[in-house]
Design a protein around this motif. Structure first.
Motif, mmCIF file in Angstrom:
data_model
loop_
_atom_site.group_PDB
_atom_site.id
_atom_site.type_symbol
_atom_site.label_atom_id
_atom_site.label_comp_id
_atom_site.label_asym_id
_atom_site.label_seq_id
_atom_site.Cartn_x
_atom_site.Cartn_y
_atom_site.Cartn_z
ATOM 1 N N SER A 344 -6.633 5.180 5.696
ATOM 2 C CA SER A 344 -6.868 3.913 6.101
ATOM 3 C C SER A 344 -7.969 3.270 5.336
ATOM 4 O O SER A 344 -8.974 4.202 5.082
ATOM 5 C CB SER A 344 -7.081 3.720 7.654
ATOM 6 O OG SER A 344 -7.481 2.523 7.937
ATOM 7 N N GLU A 345 -8.183 2.116 5.107
ATOM 8 C CA GLU A 345 -9.417 1.682 4.381
ATOM 9 C C GLU A 345 -10.657 1.838 5.175
ATOM 10 O O GLU A 345 -11.640 2.283 4.700
ATOM 11 C CB GLU A 345 -9.408 0.094 3.806
ATOM 12 C CG GLU A 345 -10.459 -0.524 3.353
ATOM 13 C CD GLU A 345 -10.130 -2.003 2.965
ATOM 14 O OE1 GLU A 345 -11.262 -2.691 2.721
ATOM 15 O OE2 GLU A 345 -9.012 -2.285 2.799
ATOM 16 N N LYS A 346 -10.417 1.506 6.495
ATOM 17 C CA LYS A 346 -11.653 1.729 7.369
ATOM 18 C C LYS A 346 -10.873 2.572 8.651
ATOM 19 O O LYS A 346 -9.917 2.332 9.087
ATOM 20 C CB LYS A 346 -12.264 0.387 7.922
ATOM 21 C CG LYS A 346 -12.847 -0.516 6.909
ATOM 22 C CD LYS A 346 -14.143 0.462 6.673
ATOM 23 C CE LYS A 346 -14.965 -0.579 5.558
ATOM 24 N NZ LYS A 346 -14.483 -1.008 4.149
ATOM 25 N N TYR A 369 -8.931 -7.060 16.532
ATOM 26 C CA TYR A 369 -8.823 -6.647 14.982
ATOM 27 C C TYR A 369 -8.120 -5.791 14.714
ATOM 28 O O TYR A 369 -7.727 -5.491 13.600
ATOM 29 C CB TYR A 369 -10.398 -6.044 14.907
ATOM 30 C CG TYR A 369 -11.546 -7.029 15.149
ATOM 31 C CD1 TYR A 369 -11.943 -7.742 14.248
ATOM 32 C CD2 TYR A 369 -11.969 -7.105 16.306
ATOM 33 C CE1 TYR A 369 -13.112 -8.646 14.492
ATOM 34 C CE2 TYR A 369 -13.113 -7.840 16.465
ATOM 35 C CZ TYR A 369 -13.706 -8.855 15.578
ATOM 36 O OH TYR A 369 -14.666 -9.609 15.793
ATOM 37 N N TYR A 370 -7.153 -5.046 15.525
ATOM 38 C CA TYR A 370 -6.476 -3.871 15.313
ATOM 39 C C TYR A 370 -4.861 -4.504 15.478
ATOM 40 O O TYR A 370 -4.434 -5.313 15.904
ATOM 41 C CB TYR A 370 -6.332 -3.036 16.457
ATOM 42 C CG TYR A 370 -5.605 -1.759 16.097
ATOM 43 C CD1 TYR A 370 -5.782 -0.863 15.127
ATOM 44 C CD2 TYR A 370 -4.605 -1.605 17.087
ATOM 45 C CE1 TYR A 370 -4.935 0.255 14.895
ATOM 46 C CE2 TYR A 370 -3.981 -0.361 16.843
ATOM 47 C CZ TYR A 370 -4.046 0.649 15.696
ATOM 48 O OH TYR A 370 -3.232 1.654 15.562
ATOM 49 N N ASN A 374 -0.460 -2.624 10.581
ATOM 50 C CA ASN A 374 -1.183 -2.583 9.332
ATOM 51 C C ASN A 374 -2.411 -1.652 9.433
ATOM 52 O O ASN A 374 -3.444 -2.140 9.288
ATOM 53 C CB ASN A 374 -1.582 -4.082 8.868
ATOM 54 C CG ASN A 374 -2.279 -4.116 7.761
ATOM 55 O OD1 ASN A 374 -2.098 -3.573 6.771
ATOM 56 N ND2 ASN A 374 -2.973 -5.112 7.393
ATOM 57 N N THR A 375 -2.050 -0.400 9.623
ATOM 58 C CA THR A 375 -3.159 0.629 9.692
ATOM 59 C C THR A 375 -3.710 0.946 8.338
ATOM 60 O O THR A 375 -4.623 1.598 8.536
ATOM 61 C CB THR A 375 -2.563 1.507 10.467
ATOM 62 O OG1 THR A 375 -1.655 2.285 9.905
ATOM 63 C CG2 THR A 375 -2.429 1.387 12.000
ATOM 64 N N GLU A 376 -3.037 0.513 7.343
ATOM 65 C CA GLU A 376 -3.798 0.785 6.122
ATOM 66 C C GLU A 376 -5.182 0.075 5.727
ATOM 67 O O GLU A 376 -6.077 0.458 5.125
ATOM 68 C CB GLU A 376 -2.692 0.281 4.801
ATOM 69 C CG GLU A 376 -1.703 1.137 4.579
ATOM 70 C CD GLU A 376 -0.800 0.632 3.396
ATOM 71 O OE1 GLU A 376 -1.424 -0.545 2.796
ATOM 72 O OE2 GLU A 376 0.377 1.300 3.470
ATOM 73 N N LYS A 377 -5.438 -0.992 6.824
ATOM 74 C CA LYS A 377 -6.664 -1.675 6.781
ATOM 75 C C LYS A 377 -7.656 -1.183 7.667
ATOM 76 O O LYS A 377 -8.721 -0.909 7.169
ATOM 77 C CB LYS A 377 -6.421 -3.363 6.841
ATOM 78 C CG LYS A 377 -7.687 -3.986 6.849
ATOM 79 C CD LYS A 377 -7.271 -5.535 6.973
ATOM 80 C CE LYS A 377 -8.520 -6.411 6.904
ATOM 81 N NZ LYS A 377 -8.446 -7.864 7.159
ATOM 82 N N LEU A 378 -7.251 -1.070 8.916
ATOM 83 C CA LEU A 378 -8.071 -0.355 9.869
ATOM 84 C C LEU A 378 -7.288 0.444 11.012
ATOM 85 O O LEU A 378 -5.998 -0.010 11.340
ATOM 86 C CB LEU A 378 -8.622 -1.472 10.691
ATOM 87 C CG LEU A 378 -9.341 -1.127 11.996
ATOM 88 C CD1 LEU A 378 -10.459 -0.274 11.582
ATOM 89 C CD2 LEU A 378 -9.574 -2.386 12.800
ATOM 90 N N ARG A 433 -12.977 4.650 3.443
ATOM 91 C CA ARG A 433 -11.467 5.655 3.293
ATOM 92 C C ARG A 433 -11.651 7.051 2.960
ATOM 93 O O ARG A 433 -10.768 7.702 3.412
ATOM 94 C CB ARG A 433 -10.864 4.865 2.146
ATOM 95 C CG ARG A 433 -9.655 5.501 1.477
ATOM 96 C CD ARG A 433 -9.149 4.811 0.255
ATOM 97 N NE ARG A 433 -8.822 3.731 0.617
ATOM 98 C CZ ARG A 433 -7.328 3.078 1.216
ATOM 99 N NH1 ARG A 433 -6.635 3.907 1.636
ATOM 100 N NH2 ARG A 433 -7.362 1.703 1.469
#
Length: 438
Positions: A344-346, A369-370, A374-378, A433
């Motif tokens: 994940s990015e973050k 925010y979650y 799309n857990t690749e972002k957070l 990351r």
């Protein structure tokens, strides 16, 4: 026979001194049949240690044991109202009229507190007047006769405080009150100097009268108060957090160097500064203390020193930019993984508990925010320190937490929590990351 009688008399005298007890007696006019509390003050720690009941005259008594610790105490008489006292192996008796913070305290018995309140009276009165007059000296036209009168009055008020403090210290050596006054007395700069010049003078002379070797000061809030006041000299209106943190780091260096004359004091000061920077969230300041402290140069390996060294090692390990400690886990659905395997990015690492009201208020905000699709972002990893499985599961389901949920069910003994120095809930770590702490 006389020889033995003399020896026996000395022995009796020794036992009577050893077993001597003391008391704090007070009368608060108008406070009838109410509870009052005795609070011990030590550095930034305040703890209520006894309770008493006033009678119909507002009188009460706290009995003190023979080995009652010397130091600073306060009798709490109501919300935000207290009577500050110094105890040094003597009875204390005082009277105060009414129950407001502005009431005067009259010490009837206790040499230490007669000295202390003599100082507090002139200090409080004169500093109040100086706060009103100092701006006049700074901004009033110097060619006006009123300026010279005001300047003379400021100098007089300053000298009255300094001279009375010096007199009380000289006339009462080896008292706790003299030690307290010596450190607490205000440092005055020349009132004709500019504000910047006065600030520079105060920075250079603020600790001139402070004896960091006097460990009795650790049983009061005088030293910590002095340190806090010194740190405020480095704050200016309009500073960014980064600028303020840079200035406070400079101040910390001075405080640490001054305190490095006595091990107990140095350990106390290091711990106080760490707790302060943790409370305001200044990570750079914490890392600076961790890297610049001189604990390793202290000769005696005390328990306090070992605990501080462990805490400092944890600060270094969890500093911004450092790799987050890795750990394996099995989530609520039975899936096993590792923190380092999350792509994940973050990653937001959250420590919480079902019984924590602040967690219940804050964690639902994270849902905004979650996005579980799309857990690749957070990605969020929520580590609970619950001990009860059902309480944990019910909280997760009831609040709709659909991120990665983990619980070792060991409470504060959580191994993951220990990796991250967990001391409170909720606690958050934001990782990039590569799982570095940002």
């Amino acid at each position: 026979m006389k020889k033995y009688l003399v020896g026996f008399s000395i022995l009796l005298l020794w036992f009577s001194v050893l077993g001597q007890e003391y008391s704090i007696n007070g009368t608060i006019t108008g406070l009838e049949n109410k509870e009052v509390y005795l609070m011990r003050i030590s550095g930034d720690q305040r703890r209520v240690i006894d309770t008493a009941q006033t009678d119909l005259t507002g009188s009460f008594e706290f009995p003190l044991s023979a080995d009652f610790p010397v130091g600073q105490y306060a009798v709490i008489t109501g919300p935000g109202r207290l009577v500050e006292l110094l105890f040094n192996r003597e009875n204390i008796r005082f009277v105060t009229t009414g129950n407001s913070k502005d009431d005067q305290v009259q010490i009837i018995e206790s040499i230490e507190n007669m000295i202390y309140y003599d100082y507090l009276d002139i200090k409080g009165t004169n500093l109040y007047k100086l706060d009103l007059l100092n701006p006049v000296v700074q901004y009033y036209p110097e060619d006006d006769p009123f300026y010279d009168k005001t300047l003379a009055k400021v100098r007089l008020l300053q000298s009255q405080v300094s001279e009375r403090a010096a007199e009380l210290i000289e006339n009462n050596p080896n008292t706790l009150s003299a030690s307290v006054i010596r450190v607490d007395q205000p440092v005055f700069a020349n009132p004709e100097l500019s504000m910047e010049e006065q600030a520079a003078y105060l920075k250079a002379h603020y600790f001139s009268a402070t004896d960091f070797q006097d460990t009795l000061l650790l049983n009061t809030n005088i030293l910590t108060g002095k340190i806090i006041a010194y740190l405020t000299l480095y704050q200016k209106k309009g500073m960014s957090q980064e600028q303020l943190e840079e200035q406070l780091i400079m101040a910390v260096d001075t405080v640490l160097s001054k305190a490095f004359v006595e091990q107990t004091t140095y350990e106390f000061v290091v711990e106080f500064l760490i707790k302060g920077f943790e409370a305001i969230g200044f990570e750079r300041g914490l890392e600076h203390i961790a890297n610049q402290n001189m604990l390793s140069e202290l000769c005696v390996n005390t328990e306090k020193k070992k605990a501080l060294e462990n805490r400092i090692e944890l600060i270094r390990r969890l500093a911004i930019g450092k790799p987050a400690p890795d750990f394996s886990f099995t989530d609520m659905d039975g899936h096993a993984s590792r923190l380092s395997e999350i792509q994940s990015e973050k990653t937001l690492l959250v420590f919480w508990a079902s019984w924590c009201p602040h967690c219940e208020a804050i964690l639902p905000v994270l849902k905004e925010y979650y996005d579980p699709d799309n857990t690749e972002k957070l990605e969020i990893v929520a580590v609970s320190i619950d001990e009860n499985r059902e309480a944990w599961k019910n909280a997760v389901k009831g609040l709709g937490f659909n991120w990665i949920n983990v619980a070792e069910l060991k409470g504060w003994d959580s191994e993951i929590g220990e990796l991250y120095g967990l001391a409170a809930t909720p606690t958050f770590f934001v990782l990039d990351r590569d799982k570095n702490i940002i």
